[in-house]
Design a protein around this motif. Structure first.
Motif, PDB file in Angstrom:
ATOM      1  N   GLU A  33       0.935  -1.049   0.349  1.00 40.32           N
ATOM      2  CA  GLU A  33      -0.057  -0.083   0.330  1.00 40.32           C
ATOM      3  C   GLU A  33       1.222   1.586   0.128  1.00 40.32           C
ATOM      4  O   GLU A  33       1.662   0.885   0.079  1.00 40.32           O
ATOM      5  CB  GLU A  33      -1.143   0.004   1.505  1.00 40.32           C
ATOM      6  CG  GLU A  33      -2.037  -1.037   1.220  1.00 40.32           C
ATOM      7  CD  GLU A  33      -3.066  -1.097   2.647  1.00 40.32           C
ATOM      8  OE1 GLU A  33      -3.172  -0.382   3.286  1.00 40.32           O
ATOM      9  OE2 GLU A  33      -3.238  -2.272   2.676  1.00 40.32           O
ATOM     10  N   MET A  36       4.037   2.844   2.957  1.00 37.90           N
ATOM     11  CA  MET A  36       4.974   1.963   3.002  1.00 37.90           C
ATOM     12  C   MET A  36       6.447   1.842   2.287  1.00 37.90           C
ATOM     13  O   MET A  36       6.464   1.989   1.557  1.00 37.90           O
ATOM     14  CB  MET A  36       4.419   0.261   2.735  1.00 37.90           C
ATOM     15  CG  MET A  36       3.580  -0.244   3.415  1.00 37.90           C
ATOM     16  SD  MET A  36       3.195  -2.183   2.649  1.00 37.90           S
ATOM     17  CE  MET A  36       1.446  -2.339   3.067  1.00 37.90           C
ATOM     18  N   TRP A  77       8.857  -0.964   8.786  1.00 41.88           N
ATOM     19  CA  TRP A  77       7.807  -0.296   9.651  1.00 41.88           C
ATOM     20  C   TRP A  77       7.901   0.500  10.144  1.00 41.88           C
ATOM     21  O   TRP A  77       7.168   1.716  10.432  1.00 41.88           O
ATOM     22  CB  TRP A  77       7.090  -1.531  10.308  1.00 41.88           C
ATOM     23  CG  TRP A  77       6.789  -2.910   9.775  1.00 41.88           C
ATOM     24  CD1 TRP A  77       6.999  -3.700   9.375  1.00 41.88           C
ATOM     25  CD2 TRP A  77       4.899  -2.645   8.219  1.00 41.88           C
ATOM     26  NE1 TRP A  77       6.258  -4.339   9.126  1.00 41.88           N
ATOM     27  CE2 TRP A  77       5.288  -4.358   7.914  1.00 41.88           C
ATOM     28  CE3 TRP A  77       4.605  -2.160   7.751  1.00 41.88           C
ATOM     29  CZ2 TRP A  77       4.689  -4.959   7.495  1.00 41.88           C
ATOM     30  CZ3 TRP A  77       3.989  -1.969   6.903  1.00 41.88           C
ATOM     31  CH2 TRP A  77       3.825  -3.570   6.733  1.00 41.88           C
ATOM     32  N   SER A  80       8.042   3.636   6.983  1.00 41.87           N
ATOM     33  CA  SER A  80       6.876   3.133   6.423  1.00 41.87           C
ATOM     34  C   SER A  80       6.230   4.794   6.727  1.00 41.87           C
ATOM     35  O   SER A  80       6.257   5.252   8.398  1.00 41.87           O
ATOM     36  CB  SER A  80       6.390   2.067   6.731  1.00 41.87           C
ATOM     37  OG  SER A  80       6.781   1.281   6.530  1.00 41.87           O
ATOM     38  N   HIS A  84       1.075   2.552   8.282  1.00 44.36           N
ATOM     39  CA  HIS A  84       1.770   1.965   8.328  1.00 44.36           C
ATOM     40  C   HIS A  84       2.877   2.086   9.342  1.00 44.36           C
ATOM     41  O   HIS A  84       3.762   0.597   9.575  1.00 44.36           O
ATOM     42  CB  HIS A  84       2.082   1.395   7.294  1.00 44.36           C
ATOM     43  CG  HIS A  84       1.172   1.627   5.938  1.00 44.36           C
ATOM     44  ND1 HIS A  84       0.119   0.412   6.212  1.00 44.36           N
ATOM     45  CD2 HIS A  84       0.737   2.323   5.178  1.00 44.36           C
ATOM     46  CE1 HIS A  84      -0.215   0.357   5.347  1.00 44.36           C
ATOM     47  NE2 HIS A  84      -0.257   1.306   4.631  1.00 44.36           N
TER      48      HIS A  84
END
Length: 536
Positions: A33, A36, A77, A80, A84
């Motif tokens: 998505e 990210m 992560w 991100s 996220h």
């Protein structure tokens, strides 16, 4: 499936296993998505259309390209954005560098965006004037907390699956294998532990067995704040280099204790914020190429080591290597060192003896450890066996020797010399990339390019507004959007008080468009001298 994707499995201590946070995960391309951060592909980066290694998915076009190209990617992560983002649950303060000698995988430093406490131009003007910093700059940036940490996001404690997810191998996996070619060295000390010092001896022994565990160093100080601390350390190192050369010329033993102390000070600065010393290497030039080159190599070797997760001990070792690996050139004929034209075969043989001279000088010092001597001996060896003095090839060179050789080559390309102009970082990286699997292995080239980035600190860039800026700090999440200092207005007249722009946050130009970098500029574009970045 959850897995680390840098090839190094974090170890959990028994007291805090439940707090461990794994902030990287293999994600199917169909599940990607916008927002990210893609840390690794399921194929080599060079086989993809993406300019840089590691980037934030910011638009539908990039997302579509990824889904069409890859079956899976590694998502970080912690880098991100928005929903996220997941912060690490556990933190070690980067200034506590001693903890890094334990050898375990860890997160060091802070994960929030750093807000500077000082004005960048005010710091530069102090650097130009010299002397003690004024009252407003006198407080140490590490003396007070920078920012409060955000609340940690809970992550499910899922067992790690170490099975390779696909036949393609990314650069991080190659790096882990490359780091594992040798045992990790014991912490770099001037002398071995004293007899009877069982605790110290045990620490050294445990680290020697620890293997190539990774440290994730996170910046803890803004670049302008770190400059206040880094500048005296860098100036002291310049003085040390001058004294080293003078001592060797007089056949005196070099003061390696002073060398190591200077390197340790710079290493601490690299841990807190690597951009500060990189900035100083572009600004604090002397009239001696040899001095500048030695400091360039020392700083960049430590930054390179930091970027691949090496320990503080390894950074210090490589920093000393950078300062000392070419000290033997002092014994060569000055005419040969200053020659700008083609050298003869005999002159080439004479030039190559500087490695033997360097080793002879270092062997005569109490700090001439076997690790130090080995790296110095191998920094001119090449992956295909074409180097010198021993003609070693492949893995026989060792990871440290290969790193030292590549950084030495890059720094020589990007530093202006009495007999030639400096290359732009982009041109130098193109040349380094052309050396892959010839002079240097594919892995060390990939990881170095990842470390340097597309717009290294000190790069002149043209903005889409017509303004000219210089990169002062990298953004590790959006690598194409660094922090810049705007030197020239749209009509290319100098700014009396240059503003800083953090392109990470999409600042708006006066006409309402978002600022962006149009292209990198060569060194000296528009008559800009790096020393003029100070701006009187």
């Amino acid at each position: 499936m959850r897995s680390t994707c840098n090839g190094v499995t974090p170890r959990r201590d028994t007291a805090g296993a439940e707090e461990a946070a794994f902030v990287k995960e293999i994600v199917a391309a169909t599940d990607l998505e916008i927002g990210m951060f893609v840390a690794e592909l399921d194929r080599p980066w060079l086989d993809s259309p993406f300019l840089i290694q590691g980037f934030l998915i910011e638009d539908a076009d990039t997302l579509a390209k990824l889904k069409a190209l890859c079956r899976f990617v590694c998502v970080d992560w912690q880098r991100s954005a928005g929903v996220h983002y997941r912060a690490p649950q556990r933190e070690s303060v980067a200034s506590t560098v001693g903890d890094s000698l334990a050898g375990s995988a860890r997160i060091a430093g802070r994960s929030t965006t750093l807000r500077p406490r000082h004005d960048f131009v005010a710091v530069l003007r102090w650097l130009r004037k010299g002397g003690e910093p004024p009252a407003e700059l006198r407080d140490h940036p590490m003396a007070a907390p920078v920012d409060a940490e955000p609340a940690a996001h809970d992550l499910p404690d899922v067992p790690i699956d170490d099975t390779p997810p696909a036949p393609h191998e990314g650069w991080r996996s190659r790096l882990s294998r490359w780091l594992a070619r040798e045992e990790a060295p014991a912490p770099y000390h001037a002398a071995a532990p004293a007899d009877g010092d069982e605790a110290a001896a045990q620490t050294v022994d445990e680290h020697a067995r620890a293997g190539p565990d990774a440290t994730v160093w996170i910046e803890s100080v803004a670049v302008e704040d770190e400059l206040i601390v880094a500048a005296p350390a860098y100036q002291s190192a310049q003085g040390t280099i001058e004294q080293l050369v003078a001592d060797v010329q007089r056949n005196l033993r070099p003061d390696m204790e002073r060398v190591r102390a200077n390197v340790e000070d710079m290493m601490h600065s690299v841990v807190r914020n690597p951009d500060a010393l990189l900035w100083l290497t572009r600004l604090k030039r002397t009239d001696q190429y040899a001095y500048d080159h030695a400091l360039d190599v020392s700083v960049l070797l430590m930054v390179f080591a930091r970027s691949v997760g090496m320990s503080a001990a390894e950074m210090t070792l490589l920093g000393v290597v950078g300062l000392m690996q070419d000290i033997g050139k002092v014994r060569l004929p000055p005419r040969l060192l200053k020659k700008s034209g083609q050298i003869t075969p005999l002159e080439r043989q004479i030039f190559q003896t500087h490695v033997d001279y360097s080793l002879a000088i270092l062997k005569d010092t109490p700090d001439g450890s076997p690790e130090l001597l080995e790296i110095v001996a191998r920094h001119h060896e090449r992956y295909d066996g074409s180097g010198y003095p021993a003609g070693l090839a492949g893995d026989a060179i060792g990871r440290y020797g290969e790193m030292a050789g590549l950084v030495d080559a890059y720094c020589a390309m990007t530093r202006e010399k009495p007999w030639g102009d400096a290359l732009s970082p982009q041109t130098a990286l193109e040349q380094i990339n052309a050396m892959r699997n010839r002079d240097f292995s594919e892995t060390v080239v990939d990881t170095f390019i990842q470390c340097i980035g597309l717009y290294p600190v000190g790069t002149l860039v043209a903005l889409n507004t017509g303004e000219v800026a210089v990169v002062i700090a990298q953004n590790q999440v959006r690598r194409l959007r660094p922090r810049v200092l705007v030197l020239l207005a749209p009509d290319h007249s100098p700014n009396s008080h240059p503003p800083t722009l953090d392109l990470l946050y999409d600042p708006l130009a006066p006409d309402g468009t978002e600022y962006a970098i149009s292209k990198a500029l060569p060194p000296g574009a528009y008559g800009i001298d790096p020393k003029e970045f100070y701006l009187g």
